[in-house]
Structures are given as structure tokens and as C-alpha cells.
Design a protein around this motif. Structure first.
Motif, short mmCIF file in Angstrom:
data_model
loop_
_atom_site.label_atom_id
_atom_site.label_comp_id
_atom_site.label_asym_id
_atom_site.label_seq_id
_atom_site.Cartn_x
_atom_site.Cartn_y
_atom_site.Cartn_z
N MET A 1 -34.41 39.04 48.36
CA MET A 1 -34.01 39.10 46.96
C MET A 1 -35.02 39.92 46.18
SD MET A 1 -33.56 35.96 44.27
CE MET A 1 -35.28 35.79 43.81
N GLY A 2 -34.54 40.97 45.52
CA GLY A 2 -35.41 41.76 44.67
C GLY A 2 -35.70 41.01 43.38
N MET A 3 -36.81 41.34 42.77
CA MET A 3 -37.15 40.65 41.52
C MET A 3 -36.87 41.54 40.31
SD MET A 3 -37.78 37.60 42.18
CE MET A 3 -38.42 36.96 40.66
N ASP A 4 -35.80 42.32 40.39
CA ASP A 4 -35.41 43.14 39.24
C ASP A 4 -34.35 42.39 38.44
OD1 ASP A 4 -33.57 43.30 41.26
OD2 ASP A 4 -33.18 45.45 41.03
N LEU A 5 -34.66 41.13 38.18
CA LEU A 5 -33.74 40.27 37.43
C LEU A 5 -33.63 40.73 35.99
CD1 LEU A 5 -35.09 36.80 38.58
CD2 LEU A 5 -32.93 37.82 39.26
N LYS A 6 -32.45 40.56 35.42
CA LYS A 6 -32.28 40.81 33.98
C LYS A 6 -32.64 39.55 33.19
CE LYS A 6 -28.83 44.49 34.14
NZ LYS A 6 -28.33 44.59 35.50
N HIS A 7 -32.34 38.39 33.75
CA HIS A 7 -32.60 37.13 33.06
C HIS A 7 -33.08 36.07 34.04
CE1 HIS A 7 -30.50 38.72 29.56
NE2 HIS A 7 -29.51 39.06 30.36
N HIS A 8 -34.07 35.31 33.63
CA HIS A 8 -34.49 34.13 34.38
C HIS A 8 -34.29 32.95 33.45
CE1 HIS A 8 -37.60 32.29 37.37
NE2 HIS A 8 -36.54 31.54 37.21
N VAL A 9 -33.45 32.02 33.89
CA VAL A 9 -33.06 30.87 33.08
C VAL A 9 -33.79 29.63 33.58
CG1 VAL A 9 -31.08 29.50 32.32
CG2 VAL A 9 -30.77 31.92 32.88
N PHE A 10 -34.47 28.96 32.66
CA PHE A 10 -35.15 27.71 32.99
C PHE A 10 -34.44 26.57 32.28
CE2 PHE A 10 -38.29 31.03 33.45
CZ PHE A 10 -38.94 30.70 34.62
N VAL A 11 -33.98 25.59 33.03
CA VAL A 11 -33.31 24.43 32.46
C VAL A 11 -34.22 23.23 32.64
CG1 VAL A 11 -31.27 22.94 32.51
CG2 VAL A 11 -31.05 25.39 33.06
N CYS A 12 -34.58 22.58 31.53
CA CYS A 12 -35.40 21.38 31.63
C CYS A 12 -34.60 20.27 32.26
CB CYS A 12 -35.89 20.94 30.26
SG CYS A 12 -36.79 19.38 30.35
N THR A 13 -35.12 19.71 33.35
CA THR A 13 -34.49 18.55 33.97
C THR A 13 -35.39 17.33 33.84
OG1 THR A 13 -35.24 19.33 36.13
CG2 THR A 13 -32.96 19.82 35.52
N SER A 14 -36.30 17.39 32.87
CA SER A 14 -37.15 16.24 32.50
C SER A 14 -38.07 15.77 33.61
CB SER A 14 -36.30 15.06 32.02
OG SER A 14 -35.49 15.41 30.94
N CYS A 15 -38.39 16.63 34.54
CA CYS A 15 -39.29 16.19 35.60
C CYS A 15 -40.71 16.16 35.07
CB CYS A 15 -39.19 17.12 36.80
SG CYS A 15 -39.91 16.38 38.25
N ARG A 16 -41.32 15.00 35.13
CA ARG A 16 -42.68 14.83 34.62
C ARG A 16 -43.68 15.11 35.73
NH1 ARG A 16 -41.83 12.28 29.54
NH2 ARG A 16 -39.76 13.09 29.05
N GLN A 17 -44.94 15.24 35.36
CA GLN A 17 -45.96 15.59 36.36
C GLN A 17 -46.07 14.55 37.47
OE1 GLN A 17 -49.21 16.34 33.66
NE2 GLN A 17 -49.00 18.54 33.93
N ASN A 18 -45.70 13.32 37.17
CA ASN A 18 -45.77 12.29 38.21
C ASN A 18 -44.51 12.28 39.08
OD1 ASN A 18 -43.84 11.11 36.64
ND2 ASN A 18 -45.04 9.32 36.07
N GLY A 19 -43.60 13.23 38.82
CA GLY A 19 -42.43 13.38 39.67
C GLY A 19 -41.20 12.61 39.24
N THR A 20 -41.32 11.75 38.23
CA THR A 20 -40.15 10.98 37.81
C THR A 20 -39.27 11.82 36.90
OG1 THR A 20 -41.30 10.04 35.90
CG2 THR A 20 -41.33 8.76 37.94
N GLN A 21 -37.97 11.66 37.05
CA GLN A 21 -37.02 12.32 36.17
C GLN A 21 -36.53 11.31 35.16
OE1 GLN A 21 -34.02 14.17 38.76
NE2 GLN A 21 -34.56 16.09 37.79
N LYS A 22 -37.11 11.36 33.97
CA LYS A 22 -36.61 10.52 32.91
C LYS A 22 -36.91 11.23 31.61
CE LYS A 22 -40.77 7.65 32.63
NZ LYS A 22 -41.34 6.35 32.89
#
Length: 103
Positions: free
Chosen positions: A1-22
């Protein structure tokens, strides 16, 4: 996969540093939003242009589900599965930010 992306989308899924999703993004269906983005991007055959990554908390929890689009520096708030197609079509394909969702 080339990295000539037009857009990189980040969706928050609430993952905290301790690994819990809340958190509000997770509770508001962030995982479904991620899957919908991937589905629409596949349907539109723009996988080479747009990459979707789930990510940890942005600290903007009252606005969840929060979606960040780079390199544009656009943050979307309260994104639902129903908004995904509009973001893909309007923003990624036509170059028009979806103003009603901008944080």
C-alpha cells in the motif's frame, strides 16, 4: 500500500491507555461508524485514497462520536452511521467539508 493517501480518517473508539473501551464515543456507536466508513470506502472504490483508523480518546468527549480527517485538520462531531456516506461523498470525493458536523 502506497502512502499517497488523500485523507486519513481517525475515529475515536474511546480506547483509554489502560486498554478499556468506555466513553461517549464508544457508547454512541463508534465501532459501527468505523465499519460504515470502511464499507462505504470499499463501495466507492477509494481505498487507495482514504484510510480509516480507530484511535483513542481526543478529550472531546461531549462531542462523540468524534472523527478527525487529516491532512485537512477537520474534526467532525456527533457522527453517526447515517452521516458517513455524506462525509465520504461530500468531503472525500467532492472536496466539500460537511459544515453541519464540524466541531
Amino acid at each position: 500500500m502506497g502512502m499517497d493517501l488523500k485523507h486519513h480518517v481517525f475515529v475515536c473508539t474511546s480506547c483509554r491507555q489502560n486498554g478499556t473501551q468506555k466513553g461517549k464515543c464508544f457508547a454512541n456507536g463508534a465501532n459501527d461508524v468505523v465499519m460504515k466508513f470502511q464499507e462505504v470506502i470499499d463501495d466507492e472504490d477509494i481505498r487507495d485514497d482514504v484510510m480509516v483508523t480507530n484511535c483513542g480518546c481526543f478529550g472531546l468527549c461531549d462531542n462523540g462520536v468524534v472523527v478527525a480527517v487529516y491532512p485537512d485538520g477537520v474534526f467532525y462531531k456527533h457522527v453517526t452511521v447515517d452521516d458517513v456516506e455524506e462525509i465520504v461523498t461530500s468531503h472525500f470525493e467532492e472536496g466539500n467539508v460537511v459544515e453541519r458536523l464540524v466541531l
